[in-house]
Design a protein around this motif. Structure first.
Motif, PDB file in Angstrom:
ATOM      1  N   ILE A   1       0.767  -1.313  -0.049  1.00 54.27           N
ATOM      2  CA  ILE A   1      -0.041   0.050  -0.104  1.00 54.27           C
ATOM      3  C   ILE A   1       0.679   1.174  -0.023  1.00 54.27           C
ATOM      4  N   GLY A   2       0.566   2.213  -0.815  1.00 52.45           N
ATOM      5  CA  GLY A   2       1.232   3.537  -1.098  1.00 52.45           C
ATOM      6  C   GLY A   2       2.639   3.522  -1.394  1.00 52.45           C
ATOM      7  N   LEU A   3       2.974   2.290  -2.098  1.00 54.18           N
ATOM      8  CA  LEU A   3       4.563   2.284  -2.553  1.00 54.18           C
ATOM      9  C   LEU A   3       4.403   2.427  -3.894  1.00 54.18           C
ATOM     10  N   ASP A   4       5.522   2.953  -4.439  1.00 53.66           N
ATOM     11  CA  ASP A   4       5.847   3.190  -5.935  1.00 53.66           C
ATOM     12  C   ASP A   4       5.883   1.951  -6.694  1.00 53.66           C
ATOM     13  N   VAL A   5       5.837   1.790  -8.138  1.00 54.70           N
ATOM     14  CA  VAL A   5       5.795   0.652  -8.748  1.00 54.70           C
ATOM     15  C   VAL A   5       7.112  -0.141  -8.476  1.00 54.70           C
ATOM     16  N   VAL A   6       8.333   0.377  -8.506  1.00 53.44           N
ATOM     17  CA  VAL A   6       9.787  -0.144  -8.249  1.00 53.44           C
ATOM     18  C   VAL A   6       9.564  -0.852  -6.963  1.00 53.44           C
ATOM     19  N   ALA A   7       9.380  -0.101  -5.909  1.00 53.06           N
ATOM     20  CA  ALA A   7       9.256  -0.677  -4.701  1.00 53.06           C
ATOM     21  C   ALA A   7       8.261  -2.078  -4.404  1.00 53.06           C
ATOM     22  N   LYS A   8       7.017  -1.694  -5.090  1.00 54.35           N
ATOM     23  CA  LYS A   8       6.120  -2.891  -5.206  1.00 54.35           C
ATOM     24  C   LYS A   8       6.726  -4.095  -5.812  1.00 54.35           C
ATOM     25  N   GLU A   9       7.460  -3.829  -6.867  1.00 54.01           N
ATOM     26  CA  GLU A   9       7.802  -5.076  -7.729  1.00 54.01           C
ATOM     27  C   GLU A   9       9.153  -5.726  -6.625  1.00 54.01           C
ATOM     28  N   ARG A  10       9.861  -4.811  -5.821  1.00 53.04           N
ATOM     29  CA  ARG A  10      10.588  -5.366  -4.946  1.00 53.04           C
ATOM     30  C   ARG A  10      10.359  -6.278  -3.821  1.00 53.04           C
ATOM     31  N   ILE A  11       9.001  -5.799  -3.484  1.00 55.08           N
ATOM     32  CA  ILE A  11       8.040  -6.522  -2.098  1.00 55.08           C
ATOM     33  C   ILE A  11       8.021  -7.896  -2.774  1.00 55.08           C
ATOM     34  N   ARG A  12       7.258  -7.827  -4.249  1.00 55.36           N
ATOM     35  CA  ARG A  12       6.654  -9.035  -4.786  1.00 55.36           C
ATOM     36  C   ARG A  12       7.576 -10.027  -4.930  1.00 55.36           C
ATOM     37  N   GLU A  13       8.841  -9.683  -5.459  1.00 57.62           N
ATOM     38  CA  GLU A  13       9.927 -10.494  -5.413  1.00 57.62           C
ATOM     39  C   GLU A  13      10.425 -11.331  -4.405  1.00 57.62           C
ATOM     40  N   PHE A  14      10.350 -10.454  -3.034  1.00 62.51           N
ATOM     41  CA  PHE A  14      10.510 -11.012  -1.786  1.00 62.51           C
ATOM     42  C   PHE A  14       9.652 -12.129  -1.311  1.00 62.51           C
ATOM     43  N   ILE A  15       8.082 -11.806  -1.820  1.00 59.68           N
ATOM     44  CA  ILE A  15       7.022 -12.743  -1.553  1.00 59.68           C
ATOM     45  C   ILE A  15       7.169 -14.115  -2.547  1.00 59.68           C
ATOM     46  N   ARG A  16       7.480 -13.741  -3.637  1.00 58.92           N
ATOM     47  CA  ARG A  16       7.745 -14.889  -4.527  1.00 58.92           C
ATOM     48  C   ARG A  16       9.004 -15.764  -3.838  1.00 58.92           C
ATOM     49  N   HIS A  17      10.076 -15.094  -3.482  1.00 61.64           N
ATOM     50  CA  HIS A  17      10.981 -15.996  -2.955  1.00 61.64           C
ATOM     51  C   HIS A  17      10.547 -16.927  -1.827  1.00 61.64           C
ATOM     52  N   LEU A  18       9.901 -16.313  -0.865  1.00 60.96           N
ATOM     53  CA  LEU A  18       9.466 -16.832   0.347  1.00 60.96           C
ATOM     54  C   LEU A  18       8.269 -18.223   0.002  1.00 60.96           C
ATOM     55  N   HIS A  19       7.570 -17.767  -1.292  1.00 52.55           N
ATOM     56  CA  HIS A  19       6.860 -18.851  -1.620  1.00 52.55           C
ATOM     57  C   HIS A  19       7.437 -19.988  -2.163  1.00 52.55           C
ATOM     58  N   ARG A  20       8.561 -19.744  -3.126  1.00 49.50           N
ATOM     59  CA  ARG A  20       9.508 -20.919  -3.603  1.00 49.50           C
ATOM     60  C   ARG A  20      10.095 -21.618  -2.567  1.00 49.50           C
ATOM     61  N   GLU A  21      10.376 -20.950  -1.294  1.00 50.63           N
ATOM     62  CA  GLU A  21      10.991 -21.501  -0.206  1.00 50.63           C
ATOM     63  C   GLU A  21       9.921 -22.620   0.577  1.00 50.63           C
ATOM     64  N   GLY A  22       8.525 -22.410   0.110  1.00 49.22           N
ATOM     65  CA  GLY A  22       7.789 -23.274   0.892  1.00 49.22           C
ATOM     66  C   GLY A  22       6.808 -22.532   1.844  1.00 49.22           C
ATOM     67  N   THR A  23       6.900 -21.274   2.060  1.00 54.46           N
ATOM     68  CA  THR A  23       6.349 -20.664   2.829  1.00 54.46           C
ATOM     69  C   THR A  23       4.806 -20.640   2.715  1.00 54.46           C
ATOM     70  N   THR A  24       3.881 -20.729   3.537  1.00 61.05           N
ATOM     71  CA  THR A  24       2.356 -20.412   3.175  1.00 61.05           C
ATOM     72  C   THR A  24       2.074 -19.138   3.470  1.00 61.05           C
ATOM     73  N   ILE A  25       1.679 -18.406   2.414  1.00 65.04           N
ATOM     74  CA  ILE A  25       1.295 -16.934   2.697  1.00 65.04           C
ATOM     75  C   ILE A  25      -0.084 -16.767   2.238  1.00 65.04           C
ATOM     76  N   LEU A  26      -0.748 -15.904   3.184  1.00 64.14           N
ATOM     77  CA  LEU A  26      -2.138 -15.295   2.918  1.00 64.14           C
ATOM     78  C   LEU A  26      -1.992 -13.595   2.586  1.00 64.14           C
ATOM     79  N   LEU A  27      -2.181 -13.244   1.458  1.00 64.10           N
ATOM     80  CA  LEU A  27      -1.743 -11.959   1.028  1.00 64.10           C
ATOM     81  C   LEU A  27      -3.249 -11.089   0.758  1.00 64.10           C
TER      82      LEU A  27
END
Lengths: 331, 271
Positions: free
Chosen positions: A186-212
């Protein structure tokens, strides 16, 4: 693997004071309070399997936050059951929350006046994170979230994007099996959003269960395979994201521009088009018309200059679901 | 085990508070100093007026200084230690959702609230209280027995606990009201004020309240009578000065229970 989250007939009512207007309003409120009951969450049920990344979406006031609060043990439900990793969240709170990570996009966890690294050290002690795990995780997050430039700066001096990156790091230092993210972009610019998404993707690959939980449907489109759509405290849709699009919004848009002017653009089997500049815009229901066949025959029979097929946006689809609340989950 | 862990976390949280507040040493010292001066003015003015009368209800200036010094010291120390439970800072915490943030951490909420704030400049008032107490002791020259020497710090700790309990209860009320309630200050700041005077000067109904409902009378007045070997104007049993720890335990239990009750209410209603 075993189901990690089990929710059955979950209900939450809030009693809100009905405020009287007028000169004696406050007086009456005090001596004869009138309450209204609002059902924020209305008998929802779902399961989450380990490793899933689920988008939990719905308009403001749909009951998303209330659900998250119950799942994280902040609120006791009015009815129904929640079992997360075999635990009831609001009972034995301390034991339960050691197993989860929570990020509220609009609230802060980190200590305002402390350098980020000091906050992380405090969390290390709170979650009793062993040195080796702490160093491993921090090393990894520093890379993915690019924390190095502000790790030593006090939280109050960070930008919103930097703060959110630090918050995500803080929520995941203790390797929770289950992560709740409430509006992390929320409230982030496109670049910052993409970085956060990259992190979420990474956690997902590692097997973390995520409710977003998010308002930004791009987050959902980019990250999630499964979505749950909530409105008026009820789940309107729970399932695959692609299926959602095809089930609820059949209409695609075909935009065609022809070499010769003056054609009325009428095509057999299609509704009359709308003219937008050089383009004729047709509405096509892919369940009735095969788009590849249509396109190839069009190229054979007409002098086509340009042709574009537009799939419906998730946003429009979701809006349709909200407007058409009778549609239910496919089961 | 859990107790050691809790204390360790509390200390860690307080240390972070101390570190961020002492970053600028000179400004910090100036803050403490001004607070000390500021709170002293009140007692100095009081002392000047008292000099015209010699005694109030049979109490000399030195004796009253003893009384004031005790409650000032412990109130100020409580104000410092329980900064997080100060209704002024607790109410915004409920409103802004910091409390939700605490609830998703595996640490006792009491520890987290205590560790959330430590207003160090309040040390100034502790210093002032100690100075007034020292003045009271020097001018009255009490007859120190070993029991008195042992009991004095006990009483001070009990006072901190009593007033801290009131603070906690006052904050707990904000779970229902969200906004802080001004009336709570009657008991916190008012209680401190009330205990600064010989309690036999108050009307009967007020004494009744502060004997049987909020037993502040046993928290400062009676112990002071004992320390200064003054006769009891109200004819309570001889053990009255030694009720202080009981009152402290009782108030702490009541506060802890009410706080837990408030938290459960918060968990079921949210804000």
């Amino acid at each position: 693997m075993e189901t990690i989250v089990q929710v059955r007939h979950l209900t939450k009512d809030f009693r809100v004071l009905h405020r009287n207007a007028g000169k004696w309003g406050a007086w009456n409120d005090f001596f004869h309070p009138q309450y209204r009951t609002i059902r924020a969450v209305d008998g929802i049920s779902f399961d989450i399997q380990p490793g899933e990344l689920i988008g939990y979406i719905g308009p403001n006031g749909a009951g998303k936050s209330t659900t998250i609060k119950m799942l994280t043990g902040l609120l006791v439900p009015t009815g129904g059951e929640i079992l997360v990793k075999g635990m009831i969240p609001w009972k034995d709170r301390r034991k339960y929350v050691a197993n989860i990570g929570v990020v509220f996009g609009q609230r802060r966890t980190l200590w305002w006046d402390l350098p980020v690294i000091d906050s992380l050290e405090v969390l290390k002690a709170i979650y009793r994170i062993p040195d080796s795990l702490f160093n491993h995780n921090l090393g990894m997050f520093r890379k993915i979230l690019d924390l190095d430039s502000f790790l030593e700066s006090p939280v109050r001096s960070l930008s919103l994007g930097q703060r959110m990156r630090a918050e995500l790091c803080a929520a995941f230092l203790h390797n929770p099996a289950l992560l709740f993210l409430d509006e992390p972009t929320i409230g982030l610019d496109v670049v910052a959003k993409e970085r956060i998404r990259e992190f979420i993707r990474h956690l997902h690959r590692e097997g973390t269960t995520i409710l977003l939980t998010t308002h930004d449907l791009t987050d959902v489109e980019r990250l999630c395979e499964r979505v749950m759509v909530l409105d008026w405290g009820k789940i309107l849709y729970d399932g695959n994201l692609q299926e959602l699009t095809s089930r609820f919004e059949g209409v695609n848009e075909m935009r065609v521009s022809f070499a010769e002017n003056g054609e009325d653009g009428l095509l057999e089997g299609l509704e009359p088009p709308v003219r937008e500049g050089r383009y004729y815009v047709y509405r096509i229901d892919p369940r009735k018309v095969s788009i590849p066949d249509l396109v190839s025959s069009l190229y054979r029979t007409h002098p086509v200059v340009d042709l574009e097929i537009r799939k419906p946006k998730l946003e429009d689809t979701i809006r349709k679901i909200y407007e058409n609340k009778s549609l239910n989950t496919p089961d | 085990m859990i107790v050691i862990y809790s204390i360790k976390i509390l200390w860690l949280l307080l240390k972070t508070q101390i570190r961020s507040q002492t970053q600028y040493r000179l400004s910090f010292l100036a803050d403490v100093f001004t607070t000390a001066i500021f709170s002293s003015i009140y007692f100095l003015a009081f002392a000047l007026i008292l000099q015209r009368f010699e005694t109030v209800a049979g109490w000399t200036l030195g004796e009253i200084a003893f009384l004031v010094g005790m409650t000032e010291t412990s109130f100020a120390f409580m104000d410092l230690l329980f900064s997080g439970f100060d209704p002024d800072s607790f109410s915004p915490m409920v409103r802004m959702g910091s409390l939700d943030q605490f609830m998703v951490r595996p640490v006792s909420l009491t520890i987290q609230v205590l560790g959330s704030r430590l207003i160090l400049r309040r040390l100034g008032r502790v210093l002032e209280g100690l100075a007034v107490l020292a003045f009271g002791i020097v001018t009255t020259q009490p007859d120190w027995t070993w029991l008195k020497t042992f009991y004095l710090p006990v009483v001070l700790v009990c006072q901190v606990i009593c007033m801290g309990s009131i603070f906690m209860m006052g904050s707990t009320i904000t779970f229902w009201t969200v906004e802080r309630i001004e009336a709570v200050n009657i008991l916190t700041y008012g209680g401190n004020e009330l205990m600064s005077y010989p309690m036999n000067i108050y009307p009967r109904w007020l004494l009744f309240i502060f004997t049987y409902f909020v037993p502040f009378i046993f928290v400062n007045f009676y112990p002071t009578l004992y320390f200064l070997d003054k006769p009891d104007p109200l004819n309570f049993p001889v053990f009255a000065p030694f009720l202080t720890p009981l009152v402290a335990i009782g108030m702490a239990l009541a506060a802890y229970w009410f706080w837990g009750y408030g938290l459960r209410h918060y968990q079921s209603t949210g804000t």
